[in-house]
Design an enzyme around this catalytic site. Structure first.
Site, PDB file in Angstrom:
ATOM      1  N   LEU A  33       0.804  -1.216   0.000  1.00 42.15           N
ATOM      2  CA  LEU A  33       0.000   0.000   0.000  1.00 42.15           C
ATOM      3  C   LEU A  33       0.843   1.274   0.000  1.00 42.15           C
ATOM      4  O   LEU A  33       1.895   1.341   0.623  1.00 42.15           O
ATOM      5  CB  LEU A  33      -0.936  -0.019   1.215  1.00 42.15           C
ATOM      6  CG  LEU A  33      -1.882  -1.222   1.283  1.00 42.15           C
ATOM      7  CD1 LEU A  33      -2.727  -1.165   2.552  1.00 42.15           C
ATOM      8  CD2 LEU A  33      -2.780  -1.296   0.051  1.00 42.15           C
ATOM      9  N   HIS A  37      -3.504   4.249  -2.422  1.00 40.09           N
ATOM     10  CA  HIS A  37      -4.467   3.361  -1.760  1.00 40.09           C
ATOM     11  C   HIS A  37      -5.081   4.052  -0.531  1.00 40.09           C
ATOM     12  O   HIS A  37      -6.277   3.954  -0.283  1.00 40.09           O
ATOM     13  CB  HIS A  37      -3.773   2.081  -1.279  1.00 40.09           C
ATOM     14  CG  HIS A  37      -3.167   1.252  -2.364  1.00 40.09           C
ATOM     15  ND1 HIS A  37      -1.816   1.019  -2.461  1.00 40.09           N
ATOM     16  CD2 HIS A  37      -3.727   0.585  -3.396  1.00 40.09           C
ATOM     17  CE1 HIS A  37      -1.573   0.240  -3.506  1.00 40.09           C
ATOM     18  NE2 HIS A  37      -2.700  -0.035  -4.090  1.00 40.09           N
ATOM     19  N   GLN A 149      -8.794   6.511  -9.987  1.00 40.11           N
ATOM     20  CA  GLN A 149      -8.782   6.911 -11.410  1.00 40.11           C
ATOM     21  C   GLN A 149      -7.467   6.523 -12.075  1.00 40.11           C
ATOM     22  O   GLN A 149      -7.332   6.598 -13.289  1.00 40.11           O
ATOM     23  CB  GLN A 149      -8.918   8.442 -11.532  1.00 40.11           C
ATOM     24  CG  GLN A 149     -10.177   9.012 -10.953  1.00 40.11           C
ATOM     25  CD  GLN A 149     -11.259   9.186 -11.999  1.00 40.11           C
ATOM     26  OE1 GLN A 149     -11.174   8.640 -13.100  1.00 40.11           O
ATOM     27  NE2 GLN A 149     -12.270   9.943 -11.656  1.00 40.11           N
ATOM     28  N   VAL A 177      -3.294   9.920  -7.150  1.00 37.63           N
ATOM     29  CA  VAL A 177      -2.343  10.513  -6.203  1.00 37.63           C
ATOM     30  C   VAL A 177      -0.947  10.400  -6.805  1.00 37.63           C
ATOM     31  O   VAL A 177      -0.541   9.324  -7.261  1.00 37.63           O
ATOM     32  CB  VAL A 177      -2.400   9.807  -4.829  1.00 37.63           C
ATOM     33  CG1 VAL A 177      -1.331  10.338  -3.893  1.00 37.63           C
ATOM     34  CG2 VAL A 177      -3.792   9.971  -4.216  1.00 37.63           C
TER      35      VAL A 177
END
Ligand code: AMP
Length: 274
Positions: A33, A37, A149, A177
């Site tokens: 992660l 995430h 996205q 991000v």
């Protein structure tokens, strides 16, 4: 924070939460992660979910035979700590053997949005994604599930699956991000050498140069050249309608530009909706 490894145990717990009227959010991941995430967990919190279930599963069915399933990075301990800190209330860590029982033989195939882009380059990929996501929906009983996205096509395919198979839940999407450099965060960035990381900046760099009101074919050539000049091997550069994923002739609001490249041996994707 609850930790589940057995699909049946997660399902039983999730059913009880539903019965008690609690709202469940699901965040499906392959683990290792990062902040991308964690932003999905944040989005689930902002939406007011009572229970936030993060699944961590490197799904063998969505990898092709020559892809990176075996070397995909895994770090269960770090993932648990990050989930706890981010406010997840449950984590699901299944194994391939308990997700795919002996003679597993039912798969979900989306036949429109998954034909092009990554679907064309990675045969069977979205069949694996749809199948595992449908299983996760049946196990976690989410009221909504959050997708990034970053995997634009994936989010569209999943929304279509939910619509066409009448899954009783909502799909929420969250923005990409990026690192301060502009590089989209990805578990696969860990594969990159310092030099490859530098080259990878051309992806977000090229996306930044796009604007509306231009000829898509000309822009496409320009973007391909930018990526190649940076030393990347282009897998695809496509200008598509953000809803249908059909190619467009001109750049306009709502057009999505999707990039996939090889940076050395690592395949990287990025995109931007104009
Ligand atoms: P993965 O673990 O790469 O399969 O990704 C799990 C989920 O996290 C997917 O919905 C991805 O789109 C999302 N995700 C991965 N990277 C990012 C990122 N940089 N920004 C936003 N979402 C991301």
């Amino acid at each position: 924070m609850k930790i589940f490894r057995e699909p049946g145990k997660l399902q039983k717990w999730a059913s009880a939460q539903k019965l008690a009227g609690r709202q469940i959010a699901l965040v499906p991941t392959m683990g290792y992660l990062h902040e991308g995430h964690l932003s999905l967990i944040e989005a689930a919190k902002r939406k007011g979910a009572d229970e936030i279930v993060v699944s961590v599963f490197v799904n063998p069915v969505q990898f092709g035979p020559n892809e990176d399933y075996d070397k995909y990075p895994r770090d269960e301990k770090a993932d648990l700590a990050k989930c706890r800190k981010a406010g997840a209330t449950a984590v699901f860590f299944p194994t391939p053997a308990n997700m795919y029982l002996d003679r597993h033989s039912v798969y979900i195939v989306e036949e429109d949005l998954s034909r092009g882009l990554c679907g064309a380059r990675r045969p069977g990929h979205f069949r694996g994604v749809c199948t595992v996501v449908a299983k996760l929906f049946n196990l976690a009983h989410p009221d909504f599930a959050v997708f990034g996205q970053k995997d634009y096509q994936q989010a569209q395919v999943i929304k279509r699956m939910v619509r066409d198979l009448n899954f009783d839940l909502k799909i929420v999407t969250a923005p990409i991000v990026r690192e301060p450099s502009g590089l989209a965060r990805s578990s696969r960035n860990t594969y990159l050498s310092a030099e490859e990381r530098e080259r990878a900046l051309a992806l977000s760099g090229a996306l930044k140069t796009l604007a509306v009101g231009r000829n898509a074919a000309t822009e496409r050539k320009r973007v391909v050249k930018m990526l190649e000049d940076a030393g990347l091997k282009v897998d695809y550069v496509e200008f598509v309608d953000g809803g249908t994923l059909e190619p467009v002739k001109r750049t306009a609001k709502g057009v999505c530009v999707l990039l996939a490249v090889y940076d050395g041996k690592t395949r990287l994707i990025d995109n931007r909706v104009l």
